[in-house]
Design a protein around this motif. Structure first.
Motif, PDB file in Angstrom:
ATOM      1  N   LYS B  56       7.664  -4.225   9.709  1.00  0.00           N
ATOM      2  CA  LYS B  56       8.021  -3.009   8.979  1.00  0.00           C
ATOM      3  C   LYS B  56       6.738  -2.319   8.539  1.00  0.00           C
ATOM      4  O   LYS B  56       5.657  -2.901   8.570  1.00  0.00           O
ATOM      5  CB  LYS B  56       8.861  -3.355   7.746  1.00  0.00           C
ATOM      6  CG  LYS B  56      10.255  -3.856   8.041  1.00  0.00           C
ATOM      7  CD  LYS B  56      11.101  -3.830   6.758  1.00  0.00           C
ATOM      8  CE  LYS B  56      12.481  -4.403   6.988  1.00  0.00           C
ATOM      9  NZ  LYS B  56      12.461  -5.886   7.040  1.00  0.00           N
ATOM     10  N   TYR B  57       6.900  -1.069   8.140  1.00  0.00           N
ATOM     11  CA  TYR B  57       5.786  -0.343   7.554  1.00  0.00           C
ATOM     12  C   TYR B  57       6.143  -0.077   6.098  1.00  0.00           C
ATOM     13  O   TYR B  57       7.253   0.385   5.808  1.00  0.00           O
ATOM     14  CB  TYR B  57       5.535   0.949   8.329  1.00  0.00           C
ATOM     15  CG  TYR B  57       5.026   0.663   9.722  1.00  0.00           C
ATOM     16  CD1 TYR B  57       3.667   0.453   9.949  1.00  0.00           C
ATOM     17  CD2 TYR B  57       5.900   0.527  10.801  1.00  0.00           C
ATOM     18  CE1 TYR B  57       3.183   0.148  11.212  1.00  0.00           C
ATOM     19  CE2 TYR B  57       5.428   0.213  12.071  1.00  0.00           C
ATOM     20  CZ  TYR B  57       4.079   0.021  12.277  1.00  0.00           C
ATOM     21  OH  TYR B  57       3.599  -0.304  13.516  1.00  0.00           O
ATOM     22  N   CYS B  58       5.239  -0.410   5.187  1.00  0.00           N
ATOM     23  CA  CYS B  58       5.468  -0.242   3.751  1.00  0.00           C
ATOM     24  C   CYS B  58       5.962   1.177   3.475  1.00  0.00           C
ATOM     25  O   CYS B  58       5.346   2.145   3.932  1.00  0.00           O
ATOM     26  CB  CYS B  58       4.167  -0.522   3.000  1.00  0.00           C
ATOM     27  SG  CYS B  58       4.242  -0.139   1.249  1.00  0.00           S
ATOM     28  N   THR B  59       7.071   1.308   2.746  1.00  0.00           N
ATOM     29  CA  THR B  59       7.637   2.641   2.513  1.00  0.00           C
ATOM     30  C   THR B  59       6.710   3.502   1.653  1.00  0.00           C
ATOM     31  O   THR B  59       6.807   4.725   1.683  1.00  0.00           O
ATOM     32  CB  THR B  59       9.008   2.546   1.816  1.00  0.00           C
ATOM     33  OG1 THR B  59       8.862   1.703   0.666  1.00  0.00           O
ATOM     34  CG2 THR B  59      10.058   1.956   2.739  1.00  0.00           C
ATOM     35  N   GLN B  62       2.550   2.759   4.072  1.00  0.00           N
ATOM     36  CA  GLN B  62       2.603   2.695   5.539  1.00  0.00           C
ATOM     37  C   GLN B  62       1.820   1.532   6.140  1.00  0.00           C
ATOM     38  O   GLN B  62       1.587   1.500   7.346  1.00  0.00           O
ATOM     39  CB  GLN B  62       2.128   4.014   6.191  1.00  0.00           C
ATOM     40  CG  GLN B  62       2.734   5.268   5.594  1.00  0.00           C
ATOM     41  CD  GLN B  62       4.239   5.330   5.768  1.00  0.00           C
ATOM     42  OE1 GLN B  62       4.771   4.858   6.755  1.00  0.00           O
ATOM     43  NE2 GLN B  62       4.940   5.873   4.782  1.00  0.00           N
ATOM     44  N   GLU B  68      10.002  -4.401   2.410  1.00  0.00           N
ATOM     45  CA  GLU B  68      10.131  -2.952   2.253  1.00  0.00           C
ATOM     46  C   GLU B  68       8.801  -2.344   1.814  1.00  0.00           C
ATOM     47  O   GLU B  68       8.396  -1.301   2.285  1.00  0.00           O
ATOM     48  CB  GLU B  68      11.204  -2.638   1.193  1.00  0.00           C
ATOM     49  CG  GLU B  68      12.628  -2.727   1.695  1.00  0.00           C
ATOM     50  CD  GLU B  68      12.909  -1.733   2.804  1.00  0.00           C
ATOM     51  OE1 GLU B  68      12.886  -0.530   2.519  1.00  0.00           O
ATOM     52  OE2 GLU B  68      13.134  -2.165   3.952  1.00  0.00           O
ATOM     53  N   GLN B  69       8.146  -3.050   0.862  1.00  0.00           N
ATOM     54  CA  GLN B  69       6.851  -2.591   0.372  1.00  0.00           C
ATOM     55  C   GLN B  69       5.834  -3.718   0.520  1.00  0.00           C
ATOM     56  O   GLN B  69       6.179  -4.889   0.458  1.00  0.00           O
ATOM     57  CB  GLN B  69       6.965  -2.178  -1.100  1.00  0.00           C
ATOM     58  CG  GLN B  69       7.773  -0.900  -1.296  1.00  0.00           C
ATOM     59  CD  GLN B  69       7.235  -0.056  -2.450  1.00  0.00           C
ATOM     60  OE1 GLN B  69       6.562  -0.567  -3.349  1.00  0.00           O
ATOM     61  NE2 GLN B  69       7.525   1.231  -2.426  1.00  0.00           N
ATOM     62  N   LYS B 123       0.575   9.859   9.302  1.00  0.00           N
ATOM     63  CA  LYS B 123       1.436   9.689   8.127  1.00  0.00           C
ATOM     64  C   LYS B 123       0.935  10.589   6.996  1.00  0.00           C
ATOM     65  O   LYS B 123       0.698  10.128   5.872  1.00  0.00           O
ATOM     66  CB  LYS B 123       1.447   8.219   7.692  1.00  0.00           C
ATOM     67  CG  LYS B 123       1.908   7.272   8.781  1.00  0.00           C
ATOM     68  CD  LYS B 123       3.383   7.462   9.105  1.00  0.00           C
ATOM     69  CE  LYS B 123       3.828   6.482  10.200  1.00  0.00           C
ATOM     70  NZ  LYS B 123       5.204   6.756  10.636  1.00  0.00           N
ATOM     71  N   GLU B 126       3.891  11.817   4.458  1.00  0.00           N
ATOM     72  CA  GLU B 126       4.192  10.770   3.485  1.00  0.00           C
ATOM     73  C   GLU B 126       3.152  10.758   2.365  1.00  0.00           C
ATOM     74  O   GLU B 126       3.488  10.492   1.211  1.00  0.00           O
ATOM     75  CB  GLU B 126       4.220   9.400   4.186  1.00  0.00           C
ATOM     76  CG  GLU B 126       5.407   9.168   5.115  1.00  0.00           C
ATOM     77  CD  GLU B 126       5.265   9.811   6.494  1.00  0.00           C
ATOM     78  OE1 GLU B 126       4.259  10.534   6.724  1.00  0.00           O
ATOM     79  OE2 GLU B 126       6.148   9.594   7.346  1.00  0.00           O
ATOM     80  N   ARG B 130       3.817  11.482  -1.657  1.00  0.00           N
ATOM     81  CA  ARG B 130       3.425  10.538  -2.714  1.00  0.00           C
ATOM     82  C   ARG B 130       2.746  11.226  -3.876  1.00  0.00           C
ATOM     83  O   ARG B 130       2.731  10.710  -4.989  1.00  0.00           O
ATOM     84  CB  ARG B 130       2.436   9.499  -2.156  1.00  0.00           C
ATOM     85  CG  ARG B 130       3.075   8.380  -1.398  1.00  0.00           C
ATOM     86  CD  ARG B 130       2.003   7.444  -0.861  1.00  0.00           C
ATOM     87  NE  ARG B 130       1.616   6.414  -1.820  1.00  0.00           N
ATOM     88  CZ  ARG B 130       0.736   5.454  -1.558  1.00  0.00           C
ATOM     89  NH1 ARG B 130       0.154   5.414  -0.379  1.00  0.00           N
ATOM     90  NH2 ARG B 130       0.456   4.543  -2.457  1.00  0.00           N
TER      91      ARG B 130
END
Lengths: 199, 199
Positions: B56-59, B62, B68-69, B123, B126, B130
């Motif tokens: 996964k890529y950290c929400t 990234q 999730e993170q 990214k 994103e 932030r």
């Protein structure tokens, strides 16, 4: 490195085991595969898993093949009394680009005690077995002209000198297109020793 | 090349797609995997197939992660008002070896129109998202000091200059242990511009 997920560190580790690929290159390759649109980890992965699948070694010459015997060994038009001994399968591919019409024997390595390669690790026993019936007229030893290659050539001469009428070695000398000014002294010496008369 | 079985040519082809690996290296790697006792095509193959599995890529930042993170973003002890913007996940690993205590944002590339890398491919959206709530106090742009890295830094300055109070760039200058005699003129110029008073 605990910041990186285990599947990434594992790919990096496995890449690092390959020759010429250090930890930094392994990281670069792994992240390239994660991002690239052209190369995909699944395609390379599947190709590697299938690599040894159904892969056989020719029962006569030890070349990689899909059948019991390779295309060269089953070709009755070739001279089966002439065997060219090479280190690895890619050497066969190289010689097939020339007009060579004999057959091959792939050793899958050279004698190199430091790397744990003794006569048992090479396909030398198979070569001796092929020559036992006396049908082989000549063996051309085509190992690389380095220390290990020369040692392997001497070993073959010792083992088969009494069985095979003629054992030869590839000519040493100047490669085509070379510049004499820049040739090393060993090559020049060999080129002089092996000089041929002009017709 | 028809002499070689298709699974071998396929592995060679897939290896050739990797950066810095030409057809000859690809052949060498493939045959090394066939023979080696240390590296095995199955292990590398399986590692590569699993590479994207559950990745996964950290929400938030990234970074590659399994949750999730990532571990950095979930750490409440770190300064979440300070964001270090890097090109790729390995840069995060590099900065984690220092005593940096802020958080990260991984762009997964740099602006490079020739390679088809525009703002959409990175990214960047994103990163902008932030910073929207105004909590971020400083962004340190840590892209590489090359043309693409500098262009990416300018783009970030343009996009976020009005939202984030402070946008900085890593210092340029002489690396530790360098020899001034051999430093290039750009580095020396930057080292002079960025000179600091001794305390």
């Amino acid at each position: 490195m605990s910041l990186l997920p285990p599947q990434i560190t594992r790919a990096i580790e496995e890449f690092s085991k390959l020759p010429g690929i250090g930890p930094k290159s392994a990281e670069r390759l792994t992240f390239h595969l994660l991002r690239s649109s052209r190369a995909s980890p699944e395609n390379l992965g599947r190709a590697l898993i299938d690599l040894k699948n159904e892969l056989k070694y020719c029962t006569a010459c030890q070349m990689v093949t899909l059948q019991e015997q390779c295309a060269v060994c089953t070709d009755t038009g070739r001279d089966h009394a002439l065997i060219l001994v090479v280190e690895n399968p890619l050497d066969v591919v190289a010689f097939e680009r020339t007009s060579y019409k004999g057959v091959y024997h792939v050793l899958h390595g050279v004698l190199s005690p430091i790397d744990g390669m003794g006569p048992e690790q090479l396909k030398l026993r198979e070569l001796v077995a092929r020559c036992k019936d006396g049908a082989v007229q000549e063996i051309v030893v085509a190992t690389n002209p380095d220390v290990e290659g020369e040692a392997t050539a001497s070993y073959i001469q010792q083992q088969l000198g009494a069985v095979v009428p003629k054992i030869t070695r590839l000519a040493h000398g100047l490669p085509m297109g070379a510049d004499i000014e820049f040739a090393d002294q060993m090559t020049l010496k060999e080129a002089l020793i092996g000089r041929r008369s002009l017709r």
